[in-house]
Design a protein around this motif. Structure first.
Motif, PDB file in Angstrom:
ATOM      1  N   LEU A 114       5.418  -7.184 -17.633  1.00  0.00           N
ATOM      2  CA  LEU A 114       6.831  -6.817 -17.699  1.00  0.00           C
ATOM      3  C   LEU A 114       7.044  -5.388 -17.204  1.00  0.00           C
ATOM      4  N   ILE A 115       6.190  -4.489 -17.633  1.00  0.00           N
ATOM      5  CA  ILE A 115       6.297  -3.098 -17.188  1.00  0.00           C
ATOM      6  C   ILE A 115       6.091  -3.027 -15.671  1.00  0.00           C
ATOM      7  N   PHE A 116       5.151  -3.811 -15.173  1.00  0.00           N
ATOM      8  CA  PHE A 116       4.882  -3.884 -13.729  1.00  0.00           C
ATOM      9  C   PHE A 116       6.128  -4.361 -12.985  1.00  0.00           C
ATOM     10  N   GLY A 117       6.797  -5.382 -13.517  1.00  0.00           N
ATOM     11  CA  GLY A 117       8.010  -5.890 -12.896  1.00  0.00           C
ATOM     12  C   GLY A 117       9.148  -4.888 -12.934  1.00  0.00           C
ATOM     13  N   VAL A 118       9.333  -4.257 -14.087  1.00  0.00           N
ATOM     14  CA  VAL A 118      10.407  -3.266 -14.250  1.00  0.00           C
ATOM     15  C   VAL A 118      10.211  -2.097 -13.282  1.00  0.00           C
ATOM     16  N   ALA A 119       8.958  -1.736 -13.027  1.00  0.00           N
ATOM     17  CA  ALA A 119       8.668  -0.620 -12.125  1.00  0.00           C
ATOM     18  C   ALA A 119       9.135  -0.885 -10.695  1.00  0.00           C
ATOM     19  N   HIS A 120       9.389  -2.164 -10.365  1.00  0.00           N
ATOM     20  CA  HIS A 120       9.825  -2.513  -9.011  1.00  0.00           C
ATOM     21  C   HIS A 120      11.329  -2.802  -8.932  1.00  0.00           C
ATOM     22  N   LEU A 121      12.045  -2.599 -10.031  1.00  0.00           N
ATOM     23  CA  LEU A 121      13.468  -2.948 -10.060  1.00  0.00           C
ATOM     24  C   LEU A 121      14.317  -2.111  -9.094  1.00  0.00           C
ATOM     25  N   LEU A 122      13.882  -0.896  -8.805  1.00  0.00           N
ATOM     26  CA  LEU A 122      14.661  -0.021  -7.932  1.00  0.00           C
ATOM     27  C   LEU A 122      14.270  -0.147  -6.466  1.00  0.00           C
ATOM     28  N   ASN A 123      13.380  -1.086  -6.153  1.00  0.00           N
ATOM     29  CA  ASN A 123      12.999  -1.293  -4.750  1.00  0.00           C
ATOM     30  C   ASN A 123      14.201  -1.734  -3.921  1.00  0.00           C
ATOM     31  N   PRO A 124      14.224  -1.426  -2.617  1.00  0.00           N
ATOM     32  CA  PRO A 124      15.342  -1.858  -1.763  1.00  0.00           C
ATOM     33  C   PRO A 124      15.459  -3.382  -1.720  1.00  0.00           C
ATOM     34  N   ASN A 125      16.673  -3.882  -1.597  1.00  0.00           N
ATOM     35  CA  ASN A 125      16.940  -5.321  -1.420  1.00  0.00           C
ATOM     36  C   ASN A 125      16.341  -6.171  -2.541  1.00  0.00           C
ATOM     37  N   VAL A 126      16.310  -5.621  -3.745  1.00  0.00           N
ATOM     38  CA  VAL A 126      15.668  -6.307  -4.863  1.00  0.00           C
ATOM     39  C   VAL A 126      16.328  -7.668  -5.115  1.00  0.00           C
ATOM     40  N   ALA A 127      15.496  -8.674  -5.415  1.00  0.00           N
ATOM     41  CA  ALA A 127      15.969 -10.037  -5.643  1.00  0.00           C
ATOM     42  C   ALA A 127      15.421 -10.542  -6.971  1.00  0.00           C
ATOM     43  N   VAL A 128      16.165 -11.411  -7.626  1.00  0.00           N
ATOM     44  CA  VAL A 128      15.760 -11.931  -8.937  1.00  0.00           C
ATOM     45  C   VAL A 128      14.421 -12.653  -8.831  1.00  0.00           C
ATOM     46  N   LEU A 129      14.300 -13.574  -7.856  1.00  0.00           N
ATOM     47  CA  LEU A 129      13.037 -14.303  -7.701  1.00  0.00           C
ATOM     48  C   LEU A 129      11.909 -13.346  -7.337  1.00  0.00           C
ATOM     49  N   GLY A 130      12.237 -12.295  -6.589  1.00  0.00           N
ATOM     50  CA  GLY A 130      11.225 -11.308  -6.241  1.00  0.00           C
ATOM     51  C   GLY A 130      10.646 -10.624  -7.469  1.00  0.00           C
ATOM     52  N   ILE A 131      11.507 -10.225  -8.402  1.00  0.00           N
ATOM     53  CA  ILE A 131      11.033  -9.577  -9.627  1.00  0.00           C
ATOM     54  C   ILE A 131      10.252 -10.571 -10.492  1.00  0.00           C
ATOM     55  N   ILE A 132      10.705 -11.827 -10.526  1.00  0.00           N
ATOM     56  CA  ILE A 132       9.965 -12.859 -11.269  1.00  0.00           C
ATOM     57  C   ILE A 132       8.571 -13.017 -10.685  1.00  0.00           C
ATOM     58  N   ASN A 133       8.473 -13.057  -9.358  1.00  0.00           N
ATOM     59  CA  ASN A 133       7.169 -13.200  -8.710  1.00  0.00           C
ATOM     60  C   ASN A 133       6.281 -11.979  -8.927  1.00  0.00           C
ATOM     61  N   ILE A 134       6.893 -10.791  -8.957  1.00  0.00           N
ATOM     62  CA  ILE A 134       6.104  -9.593  -9.236  1.00  0.00           C
ATOM     63  C   ILE A 134       5.567  -9.642 -10.668  1.00  0.00           C
ATOM     64  N   PHE A 135       6.386 -10.138 -11.603  1.00  0.00           N
ATOM     65  CA  PHE A 135       5.910 -10.346 -12.976  1.00  0.00           C
ATOM     66  C   PHE A 135       4.751 -11.348 -12.991  1.00  0.00           C
ATOM     67  N   LEU A 136       4.896 -12.443 -12.237  1.00  0.00           N
ATOM     68  CA  LEU A 136       3.860 -13.473 -12.197  1.00  0.00           C
ATOM     69  C   LEU A 136       2.575 -12.961 -11.557  1.00  0.00           C
ATOM     70  N   VAL A 137       2.709 -12.207 -10.465  1.00  0.00           N
ATOM     71  CA  VAL A 137       1.498 -11.679  -9.843  1.00  0.00           C
ATOM     72  C   VAL A 137       0.865 -10.624 -10.750  1.00  0.00           C
ATOM     73  N   GLY A 138       1.693  -9.957 -11.567  1.00  0.00           N
ATOM     74  CA  GLY A 138       1.148  -9.055 -12.576  1.00  0.00           C
ATOM     75  C   GLY A 138       0.294  -9.814 -13.581  1.00  0.00           C
ATOM     76  N   LEU A 139       0.763 -10.998 -13.985  1.00  0.00           N
ATOM     77  CA  LEU A 139      -0.038 -11.862 -14.867  1.00  0.00           C
ATOM     78  C   LEU A 139      -1.334 -12.276 -14.193  1.00  0.00           C
ATOM     79  N   LEU A 140      -1.249 -12.586 -12.880  1.00  0.00           N
ATOM     80  CA  LEU A 140      -2.458 -12.972 -12.144  1.00  0.00           C
ATOM     81  C   LEU A 140      -3.450 -11.819 -12.093  1.00  0.00           C
ATOM     82  N   PHE A 141      -2.974 -10.610 -11.807  1.00  0.00           N
ATOM     83  CA  PHE A 141      -3.861  -9.444 -11.786  1.00  0.00           C
ATOM     84  C   PHE A 141      -4.475  -9.212 -13.167  1.00  0.00           C
ATOM     85  N   ALA A 142      -3.668  -9.419 -14.218  1.00  0.00           N
ATOM     86  CA  ALA A 142      -4.169  -9.270 -15.585  1.00  0.00           C
ATOM     87  C   ALA A 142      -5.264 -10.302 -15.859  1.00  0.00           C
TER      88      ALA A 142
END
Length: 296
Positions: free
Chosen positions: A184-212
């Motif tokens: 979640l912290i990993f996903g929140v850290a990307h919220l201010l990225n340009p052109n941010v998208a809901v599915l994009g943040i969900i995928n960043i959360f998911l890839v964070g789980l994969l890295f974990a």
């Protein structure tokens, strides 16, 4: 108590907040001067500089890129100091141990994942290539962004997996909490990225789980670091997709305007598409098979 848990330890949330704040300040102090100078230089060349042009300068200027790299190095140094003097642990206990072949495996998995997504989009005509495979557009960005994404891979994995996950685990949190909170912290850290998208943040959360999951299964940061590097680099600097919304500088030019945004991710990049979701899920399967085989 507000600051301590039942075991008498400072709550992990406060330690993590200190680490994130300190690393962000270090990164800003080291990167801001160069980025400001890069914008000033551009404004002298083009007096009517727009906000969009400023974003491009910050993404593309060699001086800005160098400054951001210095900021990442400074952030890593602060993280190591906090780990030693606040967490009072050895660096190896963060999962940053001697070199492991898991790094090569991670590099391969990250690259193959992006190649598969690219080929699916190409053959389904969701993207068009501006130049042929035989005519890659090599530039200074080809090498400079490789070095930059290597720093990003080390910085973000040391922070979100090594420091945050281990701090949460050391304070008695369950594995489920450790996985979810760090991602979640990993996903929140990307919220201010340009052109941010809901599915994009969900995928960043998911890839964070994969890295974990990679970190947990291998007991080392090398596999997620490797995957993180090529996942980013192959998106932006091989195939020319935006990386989490940032400007790409690829060997190949890609036109996604005629494609389905649910697949291509649109202006956010591949991480904003469902094919990335699929590859992340497959990453769990491959990691599980890889670690099982290694134990046997």
């Amino acid at each position: 108590m507000m600051y301590k848990n039942k075991m008498g330890k400072v709550r992990s949330g406060w330690i993590i907040l200190l680490a994130i704040t300190a690393t962000m300040i270090a990164q800003m102090i080291l990167s801001a001067p160069g980025m400001i100078i890069a914008v000033i230089i551009e404004s002298q060349i083009h007096p009517n500089i727009s906000d969009e042009t400023i974003d491009q300068v910050l993404d593309s200027s060699p001086l800005s890129l160098l400054s951001q790299g210095l900021g990442l190095i400074g952030g890593i140094a602060i993280l190591f100091l906090l780990w030693k003097f606040v967490n009072k642990k050895r660096i190896s206990e963060m999962g940053f141990k001697r070199f492991s072949p898991d790094f090569i495996t991670g590099l391969g998995l990250g690259a193959v994942s992006i190649v598969f997504i690219f080929l699916i989009l190409l053959f389904t005509k969701n993207i068009e290539m501006a130049n042929s495979f035989a005519s890659p557009d090599f530039s200074a960005y080809t090498l400079s962004y490789l070095l930059f994404f290597i720093l990003v891979g080390f910085s973000e994995e040391l922070t979100f997996r090594g420091y945050i996950m281990t701090t949460l685990a050391d304070n008695g949190n369950s594995k489920t909490v450790v996985y979810i909170v760090s991602s979640l912290i990993f996903g929140v850290a990307h919220l201010l990225n340009p052109n941010v998208a809901v599915l994009g943040i969900i995928n960043i959360f998911l890839v964070g789980l994969l890295f974990a999951y990679m970190y947990d299964k291998t007991k080392s940061l090398w596999m997620p670091i490797g995957y993180h590097i090529t996942w980013n680099y192959f998106q932006g600097n091989v195939f020319g997709f935006p990386v989490s919304g940032t400007t790409p500088h690829g060997l190949y030019g890609i036109d996604v305007s005629m494609g389905n945004n649910w697949l291509t991710g649109g202006s956010f990049g591949l991480e904003g598409g469902l094919l990335a979701t699929l590859m992340i899920v497959l990453g769990f399967v491959v990691t599980n098979l890889y670690t099982k085989k290694r134990v046997m």
